[in-house]
Scaffold this motif. Structure first.
Motif, PDB file in Angstrom:
ATOM      1  N   GLU A 249      -0.822   9.210  -2.802  1.00  0.00           N
ATOM      2  CA  GLU A 249       0.062   9.968  -1.932  1.00  0.00           C
ATOM      3  C   GLU A 249       1.387   9.232  -1.800  1.00  0.00           C
ATOM      4  O   GLU A 249       1.414   8.019  -1.589  1.00  0.00           O
ATOM      5  N   PRO A 250       2.498   9.946  -1.888  1.00  0.00           N
ATOM      6  CA  PRO A 250       3.791   9.269  -1.776  1.00  0.00           C
ATOM      7  C   PRO A 250       4.088   8.880  -0.337  1.00  0.00           C
ATOM      8  O   PRO A 250       3.774   9.610   0.593  1.00  0.00           O
ATOM      9  N   THR A 251       4.661   7.721  -0.159  1.00  0.00           N
ATOM     10  CA  THR A 251       5.183   7.327   1.139  1.00  0.00           C
ATOM     11  C   THR A 251       6.625   7.809   1.236  1.00  0.00           C
ATOM     12  O   THR A 251       7.037   8.351   2.243  1.00  0.00           O
ATOM     13  N   LEU A 252       7.378   7.619   0.149  1.00  0.00           N
ATOM     14  CA  LEU A 252       8.773   8.011   0.132  1.00  0.00           C
ATOM     15  C   LEU A 252       9.119   8.571  -1.242  1.00  0.00           C
ATOM     16  O   LEU A 252       8.716   8.016  -2.259  1.00  0.00           O
ATOM     17  N   ILE A 253       9.849   9.685  -1.228  1.00  0.00           N
ATOM     18  CA  ILE A 253      10.312  10.314  -2.468  1.00  0.00           C
ATOM     19  C   ILE A 253      11.831  10.327  -2.447  1.00  0.00           C
ATOM     20  O   ILE A 253      12.443  10.827  -1.502  1.00  0.00           O
ATOM     21  N   LEU A 254      12.416   9.762  -3.477  1.00  0.00           N
ATOM     22  CA  LEU A 254      13.861   9.790  -3.675  1.00  0.00           C
ATOM     23  C   LEU A 254      14.107  10.886  -4.701  1.00  0.00           C
ATOM     24  O   LEU A 254      13.708  10.766  -5.861  1.00  0.00           O
ATOM     25  N   LEU A 255      14.741  11.972  -4.278  1.00  0.00           N
ATOM     26  CA  LEU A 255      14.797  13.199  -5.071  1.00  0.00           C
ATOM     27  C   LEU A 255      16.230  13.608  -5.379  1.00  0.00           C
ATOM     28  O   LEU A 255      17.026  13.834  -4.463  1.00  0.00           O
ATOM     29  N   ASP A 256      16.544  13.697  -6.670  1.00  0.00           N
ATOM     30  CA  ASP A 256      17.859  14.183  -7.097  1.00  0.00           C
ATOM     31  C   ASP A 256      17.948  15.670  -6.793  1.00  0.00           C
ATOM     32  O   ASP A 256      16.964  16.412  -6.889  1.00  0.00           O
ATOM     33  N   LEU A 257      19.122  16.123  -6.428  1.00  0.00           N
ATOM     34  CA  LEU A 257      19.313  17.521  -6.067  1.00  0.00           C
ATOM     35  C   LEU A 257      19.589  18.396  -7.281  1.00  0.00           C
ATOM     36  O   LEU A 257      19.018  19.458  -7.441  1.00  0.00           O
TER      37      LEU A 257
ATOM     38  N   ASP B  92      19.646   6.838 -16.609  1.00  0.00           N
ATOM     39  CA  ASP B  92      20.472   5.721 -16.138  1.00  0.00           C
ATOM     40  C   ASP B  92      20.402   5.590 -14.616  1.00  0.00           C
ATOM     41  O   ASP B  92      20.276   4.484 -14.084  1.00  0.00           O
ATOM     42  N   ASP B  93      20.465   6.718 -13.915  1.00  0.00           N
ATOM     43  CA  ASP B  93      20.365   6.684 -12.451  1.00  0.00           C
ATOM     44  C   ASP B  93      19.008   6.156 -12.009  1.00  0.00           C
ATOM     45  O   ASP B  93      18.916   5.364 -11.067  1.00  0.00           O
ATOM     46  N   LEU B  94      17.957   6.587 -12.686  1.00  0.00           N
ATOM     47  CA  LEU B  94      16.615   6.092 -12.364  1.00  0.00           C
ATOM     48  C   LEU B  94      16.530   4.585 -12.573  1.00  0.00           C
ATOM     49  O   LEU B  94      16.020   3.854 -11.715  1.00  0.00           O
TER      50      LEU B  94
ATOM     51  N   THR C 171       0.810  -1.209   0.000  1.00  0.00           N
ATOM     52  CA  THR C 171       0.000   0.000   0.000  1.00  0.00           C
ATOM     53  C   THR C 171       0.847   1.264   0.000  1.00  0.00           C
ATOM     54  O   THR C 171       0.320   2.354  -0.057  1.00  0.00           O
ATOM     55  N   PHE C 172       2.149   1.119   0.090  1.00  0.00           N
ATOM     56  CA  PHE C 172       3.039   2.260   0.133  1.00  0.00           C
ATOM     57  C   PHE C 172       3.652   2.503  -1.234  1.00  0.00           C
ATOM     58  O   PHE C 172       3.809   1.588  -2.025  1.00  0.00           O
ATOM     59  N   SER C 173       3.995   3.752  -1.488  1.00  0.00           N
ATOM     60  CA  SER C 173       4.504   4.099  -2.805  1.00  0.00           C
ATOM     61  C   SER C 173       5.875   4.747  -2.704  1.00  0.00           C
ATOM     62  O   SER C 173       6.174   5.475  -1.768  1.00  0.00           O
ATOM     63  N   LEU C 174       6.688   4.461  -3.694  1.00  0.00           N
ATOM     64  CA  LEU C 174       8.016   5.034  -3.815  1.00  0.00           C
ATOM     65  C   LEU C 174       8.064   5.827  -5.109  1.00  0.00           C
ATOM     66  O   LEU C 174       7.760   5.299  -6.181  1.00  0.00           O
ATOM     67  N   PHE C 175       8.407   7.112  -4.986  1.00  0.00           N
ATOM     68  CA  PHE C 175       8.536   7.983  -6.152  1.00  0.00           C
ATOM     69  C   PHE C 175      10.011   8.364  -6.278  1.00  0.00           C
ATOM     70  O   PHE C 175      10.644   8.733  -5.285  1.00  0.00           O
ATOM     71  N   MET C 176      10.537   8.287  -7.492  1.00  0.00           N
ATOM     72  CA  MET C 176      11.915   8.690  -7.747  1.00  0.00           C
ATOM     73  C   MET C 176      11.924   9.797  -8.794  1.00  0.00           C
ATOM     74  O   MET C 176      11.222   9.706  -9.799  1.00  0.00           O
ATOM     75  N   VAL C 177      12.730  10.828  -8.518  1.00  0.00           N
ATOM     76  CA  VAL C 177      12.846  11.960  -9.440  1.00  0.00           C
ATOM     77  C   VAL C 177      14.317  12.179  -9.749  1.00  0.00           C
ATOM     78  O   VAL C 177      15.117  12.445  -8.853  1.00  0.00           O
ATOM     79  N   ASP C 178      14.665  12.040 -11.024  1.00  0.00           N
ATOM     80  CA  ASP C 178      16.054  12.238 -11.448  1.00  0.00           C
ATOM     81  C   ASP C 178      16.047  12.537 -12.939  1.00  0.00           C
ATOM     82  O   ASP C 178      15.331  11.890 -13.696  1.00  0.00           O
ATOM     83  N   ASP C 179      16.837  13.520 -13.356  1.00  0.00           N
ATOM     84  CA  ASP C 179      16.907  13.856 -14.774  1.00  0.00           C
ATOM     85  C   ASP C 179      17.786  12.883 -15.543  1.00  0.00           C
ATOM     86  O   ASP C 179      17.806  12.898 -16.766  1.00  0.00           O
TER      87      ASP C 179
ATOM     88  N   ILE D 118       6.848   1.542  -8.116  1.00  0.00           N
ATOM     89  CA  ILE D 118       7.836   2.621  -8.139  1.00  0.00           C
ATOM     90  C   ILE D 118       7.492   3.530  -9.307  1.00  0.00           C
ATOM     91  O   ILE D 118       7.449   3.090 -10.446  1.00  0.00           O
ATOM     92  N   GLN D 119       7.236   4.790  -8.997  1.00  0.00           N
ATOM     93  CA  GLN D 119       6.917   5.780 -10.026  1.00  0.00           C
ATOM     94  C   GLN D 119       8.164   6.619 -10.278  1.00  0.00           C
ATOM     95  O   GLN D 119       8.772   7.113  -9.329  1.00  0.00           O
ATOM     96  N   CYS D 120       8.530   6.785 -11.532  1.00  0.00           N
ATOM     97  CA  CYS D 120       9.716   7.556 -11.894  1.00  0.00           C
ATOM     98  C   CYS D 120       9.328   8.827 -12.648  1.00  0.00           C
ATOM     99  O   CYS D 120       8.427   8.807 -13.487  1.00  0.00           O
ATOM    100  N   PHE D 121      10.034   9.893 -12.331  1.00  0.00           N
ATOM    101  CA  PHE D 121       9.825  11.185 -12.980  1.00  0.00           C
ATOM    102  C   PHE D 121      11.187  11.741 -13.368  1.00  0.00           C
ATOM    103  O   PHE D 121      12.145  11.618 -12.613  1.00  0.00           O
TER     104      PHE D 121
END
Length: 149
Positions: free
Chosen positions: A56-64, A18-20, A7-15, A36-39
């Motif tokens: 709703e995201p549980t965790l967001i992995l966000l590139d700086l 390859d890293d995604l 029931t939890f979601s992981l979102f990843m954001v990276d331009d 896992i949702q990628c942006f």
């Protein structure tokens, strides 16, 4: 609250595609069952989050370091929205600058992880995130409002 990791979601954001792909592959390899949702851009994530029917995201992995809206800008916008106050946000960046790290924490990130150079280390990071935020942190056992205080 359903205490099932599915029931939890992981979102990843990276331009960087390859890293995604490497991080997504690492999460798959360690048996992370949630979607896992990628942006590729921070604004894509924000647009998705602001849709009323989005998960709703549980965790967001966000590139700086991203063009247009960098991770700091996106982190700040997410933290300003009360609808997402409980999302865990981990900055995942190549920057090891003390000022970047300090600013990310001041803006409200829950953790800051420096991107490694090898896949074995990426798997260790994915495994650590899973253990800390989904297994041991008891996101599954404690109401999220309590877990993040």
């Amino acid at each position: 609250m359903n205490n099932d990791i599915d029931t939890f979601s992981l979102f990843m954001v990276d331009d960087d595609d390859d890293d995604l792909e490497l991080m997504k592959s690492a999460f798959t390899e360690i048996g992370f069952p949630s979607p896992i949702q990628c942006f590729n851009e921070g604004q894509e994530l924000l647009n998705y989050l602001l849709k009323r029917d989005s998960q709703e995201p549980t965790l967001i992995l966000l590139d700086l370091n991203m063009p247009k809206n960098n991770g700091k800008t996106i982190l700040n916008k997410i933290r300003q929205n009360p609808d997402f106050k409980n999302a865990v946000i981990i900055i995942y960046s190549t920057s090891n600058s003390k000022s970047d790290i300090l600013e990310a924490y001041q803006l409200g990130c829950n953790a800051y992880v420096i991107k490694p150079n090898c896949y074995t280390e990426i798997i260790k990071i994915a495994s650590g995130i899973k253990k800390l935020w989904f297994d041991a942190n008891n996101v599954l056992k404690i109401p999220r409002e309590v877990a993040l205080v």
